[in-house]
Design a protein around this motif. Structure first.
Motif, PDB file in Angstrom:
ATOM      1  N   ILE A 171      12.103   0.368   0.952  1.00 23.06           N
ATOM      2  CA  ILE A 171      12.169   0.970  -0.042  1.00 23.06           C
ATOM      3  C   ILE A 171      13.983   1.167  -0.786  1.00 23.06           C
ATOM      4  O   ILE A 171      14.256   2.433   0.476  1.00 23.06           O
ATOM      5  N   THR A 172      13.916   0.602  -2.200  1.00 25.96           N
ATOM      6  CA  THR A 172      15.100   0.785  -2.724  1.00 25.96           C
ATOM      7  C   THR A 172      15.074   2.264  -3.385  1.00 25.96           C
ATOM      8  O   THR A 172      16.718   2.642  -3.732  1.00 25.96           O
ATOM      9  N   TRP A 173      13.604   2.193  -4.259  1.00 24.85           N
ATOM     10  CA  TRP A 173      14.188   3.421  -5.327  1.00 24.85           C
ATOM     11  C   TRP A 173      14.877   3.022  -6.682  1.00 24.85           C
ATOM     12  O   TRP A 173      15.536   3.739  -6.854  1.00 24.85           O
ATOM     13  N   LYS A 174      14.888   1.781  -7.032  1.00 28.05           N
ATOM     14  CA  LYS A 174      14.934   1.464  -7.833  1.00 28.05           C
ATOM     15  C   LYS A 174      13.652   0.859  -8.206  1.00 28.05           C
ATOM     16  O   LYS A 174      13.099  -0.300  -7.918  1.00 28.05           O
ATOM     17  N   GLY A 175      13.700   0.371 -10.293  1.00 29.14           N
ATOM     18  CA  GLY A 175      12.940   0.022 -10.571  1.00 29.14           C
ATOM     19  C   GLY A 175      11.490   0.977 -11.042  1.00 29.14           C
ATOM     20  O   GLY A 175      11.699   2.054 -11.148  1.00 29.14           O
ATOM     21  N   VAL A 176      10.603   0.422 -11.268  1.00 27.03           N
ATOM     22  CA  VAL A 176       9.170   0.581 -11.642  1.00 27.03           C
ATOM     23  C   VAL A 176       7.826   1.123 -10.784  1.00 27.03           C
ATOM     24  O   VAL A 176       7.912   0.454  -9.760  1.00 27.03           O
ATOM     25  N   TYR A 177       7.591   2.826 -10.136  1.00 27.62           N
ATOM     26  CA  TYR A 177       6.907   2.798  -9.425  1.00 27.62           C
ATOM     27  C   TYR A 177       6.231   3.513 -10.029  1.00 27.62           C
ATOM     28  O   TYR A 177       5.810   5.007 -10.758  1.00 27.62           O
ATOM     29  N   PRO A 178       4.413   2.778  -9.869  1.00 29.53           N
ATOM     30  CA  PRO A 178       3.296   3.845 -11.296  1.00 29.53           C
ATOM     31  C   PRO A 178       2.700   4.934 -10.025  1.00 29.53           C
ATOM     32  O   PRO A 178       2.996   4.856  -8.669  1.00 29.53           O
TER      33      PRO A 178
ATOM     34  N   VAL B 108       6.049  -4.446 -10.753  1.00 29.03           N
ATOM     35  CA  VAL B 108       6.376  -3.268 -10.433  1.00 29.03           C
ATOM     36  C   VAL B 108       6.733  -3.639  -8.905  1.00 29.03           C
ATOM     37  O   VAL B 108       6.568  -4.249  -8.413  1.00 29.03           O
ATOM     38  N   ASP B 109       7.513  -2.360  -8.833  1.00 28.49           N
ATOM     39  CA  ASP B 109       8.207  -2.511  -7.375  1.00 28.49           C
ATOM     40  C   ASP B 109       7.666  -1.227  -5.958  1.00 28.49           C
ATOM     41  O   ASP B 109       7.991  -1.468  -5.132  1.00 28.49           O
ATOM     42  N   GLY B 110       6.683  -0.711  -6.475  1.00 30.72           N
ATOM     43  CA  GLY B 110       6.067   0.231  -5.122  1.00 30.72           C
ATOM     44  C   GLY B 110       5.164   0.627  -6.309  1.00 30.72           C
ATOM     45  O   GLY B 110       4.525   0.913  -7.683  1.00 30.72           O
ATOM     46  N   ILE B 111       4.041   1.131  -5.273  1.00 25.85           N
ATOM     47  CA  ILE B 111       3.122   2.602  -6.344  1.00 25.85           C
ATOM     48  C   ILE B 111       2.922   3.608  -5.483  1.00 25.85           C
ATOM     49  O   ILE B 111       3.389   3.576  -4.204  1.00 25.85           O
ATOM     50  N   ILE B 112       2.737   4.924  -6.275  1.00 26.18           N
ATOM     51  CA  ILE B 112       3.024   5.866  -5.597  1.00 26.18           C
ATOM     52  C   ILE B 112       1.482   6.613  -5.375  1.00 26.18           C
ATOM     53  O   ILE B 112       0.469   6.752  -6.904  1.00 26.18           O
ATOM     54  N   LEU B 113       0.514   7.346  -4.588  1.00 25.48           N
ATOM     55  CA  LEU B 113      -1.009   7.586  -4.865  1.00 25.48           C
ATOM     56  C   LEU B 113      -0.720   9.228  -4.126  1.00 25.48           C
ATOM     57  O   LEU B 113       0.116   9.800  -3.755  1.00 25.48           O
ATOM     58  N   GLY B 114      -2.112   9.607  -5.083  1.00 24.66           N
ATOM     59  CA  GLY B 114      -2.456  10.886  -4.799  1.00 24.66           C
ATOM     60  C   GLY B 114      -1.397  12.298  -5.694  1.00 24.66           C
ATOM     61  O   GLY B 114      -1.134  13.002  -4.583  1.00 24.66           O
ATOM     62  N   GLY B 115      -0.527  11.811  -6.508  1.00 24.17           N
ATOM     63  CA  GLY B 115       0.101  12.238  -7.928  1.00 24.17           C
ATOM     64  C   GLY B 115      -0.738  12.683  -8.304  1.00 24.17           C
ATOM     65  O   GLY B 115      -2.132  13.253  -8.022  1.00 24.17           O
ATOM     66  N   SER B 116       0.149  13.533  -9.612  1.00 28.07           N
ATOM     67  CA  SER B 116      -0.618  14.242 -10.189  1.00 28.07           C
ATOM     68  C   SER B 116      -1.511  13.402 -11.136  1.00 28.07           C
ATOM     69  O   SER B 116      -2.767  13.886 -11.484  1.00 28.07           O
ATOM     70  N   LEU B 117      -0.859  12.464 -11.121  1.00 28.07           N
ATOM     71  CA  LEU B 117      -2.262  11.743 -12.565  1.00 28.07           C
ATOM     72  C   LEU B 117      -3.114  10.961 -11.399  1.00 28.07           C
ATOM     73  O   LEU B 117      -4.146  10.564 -12.345  1.00 28.07           O
ATOM     74  N   GLY B 118      -3.191  11.114 -10.093  1.00 29.49           N
ATOM     75  CA  GLY B 118      -4.151  10.772  -9.136  1.00 29.49           C
ATOM     76  C   GLY B 118      -4.995  11.848  -8.605  1.00 29.49           C
ATOM     77  O   GLY B 118      -5.629  11.361  -8.333  1.00 29.49           O
ATOM     78  N   GLU B 119      -4.873  13.077  -9.066  1.00 24.39           N
ATOM     79  CA  GLU B 119      -5.983  14.123  -9.508  1.00 24.39           C
ATOM     80  C   GLU B 119      -5.919  14.121  -7.663  1.00 24.39           C
ATOM     81  O   GLU B 119      -6.591  14.522  -7.549  1.00 24.39           O
ATOM     82  N   ALA B 120      -4.524  14.498  -7.812  1.00 24.34           N
ATOM     83  CA  ALA B 120      -4.542  14.839  -5.976  1.00 24.34           C
ATOM     84  C   ALA B 120      -5.171  16.249  -5.772  1.00 24.34           C
ATOM     85  O   ALA B 120      -5.760  16.419  -4.730  1.00 24.34           O
TER      86      ALA B 120
END
Length: 314
Positions: A4-11, A40-52
């Motif tokens: 993970i570079t922590w650069k770019g767009v992470y949905p 996109v440069d990676g994805i994030i699962l189970g966030g607020s938008l993912g209705e965690a």
């Protein structure tokens, strides 16, 4: 494990549901593929938008397994941790690492307004319990706990704490982080209607919400800004702003799911206690989305900007 570079767009990905309230993996795959196609440069699962808050840990695990089957080996899949106890946060972090996650997004303790010492001990405990890279989520507006610069100073020795999702609503905080820590922490903007401003003052990436409905436009703005093509980025961002403002409403999940349905890569189904939009609210949000679709700009060839010598991230 992906780097993970922590650069770019992470949905921050939505979790689609069927009418029977089960996870709709087919729609999820459609959206995930659209994200990857857009660059996109990676994805994030189970966030607020993912209705965690309405997902079980088993459902989060299944989404992780399913995602890893679809994405390339070097494509980062990040799990959100939003737990009420340190013990539960550690367990989810360790389970996520065992199940193949590439990184973690870590919120402060939920449902308890922890002070600075308590919040730091929580972060440190999770960081010590896993070797996965971690992005701290700093959102005092919604979660009532501010992660201060002094708190980040205390986290410097924890090498796997590598980034911050900057959602304080203070764009100058991007500059403060870089002034104090240089490149020690990557700073990713987490507020859609402040995204271009944050990128222009040095944010390294964008944890995005409306990317769930408009992936290409989101990535285009990021890449154009990083290539120094500010006028081109601003043209898209100006068109996008009324839609991006859907990201800062308490019903952002319903709003963004409706947008994803309109763009053909999602459904509007939500899990209770959330309820579907109706009446004047539904009409108002639909009008914003339909106006955007009717005036959707033609994008430049943003995916090939990396071949240009002026692209800062090339």
């Amino acid at each position: 494990m992906a780097n993970i570079t922590w650069k770019g767009v992470y949905p921050a990905l939505l979790t689609p549901f069927k009418a029977d309230d089960s996870v709709d993996f087919d729609v999820y795959k459609t959206n995930l593929q659209a994200q990857m196609d857009a660059g996109v440069d990676g994805i994030i699962l189970g966030g607020s938008l993912g209705e965690a808050s309405s997902l079980s840990n088993e459902e989060k695990r299944d989404l992780l397994f399913y995602s890893k089957e679809i994405v390339p080996q070097d494509f980062p899949v990040i799990i959100n941790i939003a737990e009420q106890t340190t013990k539960a946060a550690i367990q989810l972090a360790q389970d996520s690492q065992k199940n193949g996650a590439d990184g973690l997004m870590l919120l402060p303790p939920m449902r308890y307004n922890a002070d600075s010492k308590e919040t730091l001990e929580y972060f440190k405990a999770v960081a010590t319990a896993t070797s996965l890279p971690i992005m701290i989520y700093n959102n005092p507006v919604d979660y009532k706990i501010m992660v201060t610069l002094d708190m980040f100073e205390a986290m410097v020795p924890y090498k796997n704490i590598q980034a911050v999702k900057e959602s304080t609503r203070d764009v100058s905080n991007v500059i403060r982080m870089h002034n104090r820590f240089g490149s020690r922490f990557s700073v990713l903007t987490g507020v859609d209607p402040l995204a271009m401003e944050s990128l222009c003052v040095g944010a390294d990436g964008w944890v995005a919400g409306l990317v769930d409905a408009f992936p290409a436009e989101t990535v285009a703005i990021y890449r154009l800004v990083k290539a120094g093509m500010i006028d081109e980025a601003l043209k898209i961002y100006s068109w996008f702003l009324p839609v991006l403002e859907l990201d800062i409403h308490p019903k952002l999940v319903q709003y963004i799911k409706l947008a994803a349905q309109h763009t053909g890569i999602g459904t509007a189904n939500v899990r209770a206690p959330r309820l579907p939009l109706e009446g004047e609210e539904l009409k108002a949000v639909t009008a914003v989305i339909e106006k955007a679709l009717a005036t959707r700009p033609v994008l430049p060839d943003y995916l090939n900007l990396k071949n240009k010598k002026d692209a800062a991230w090339a």
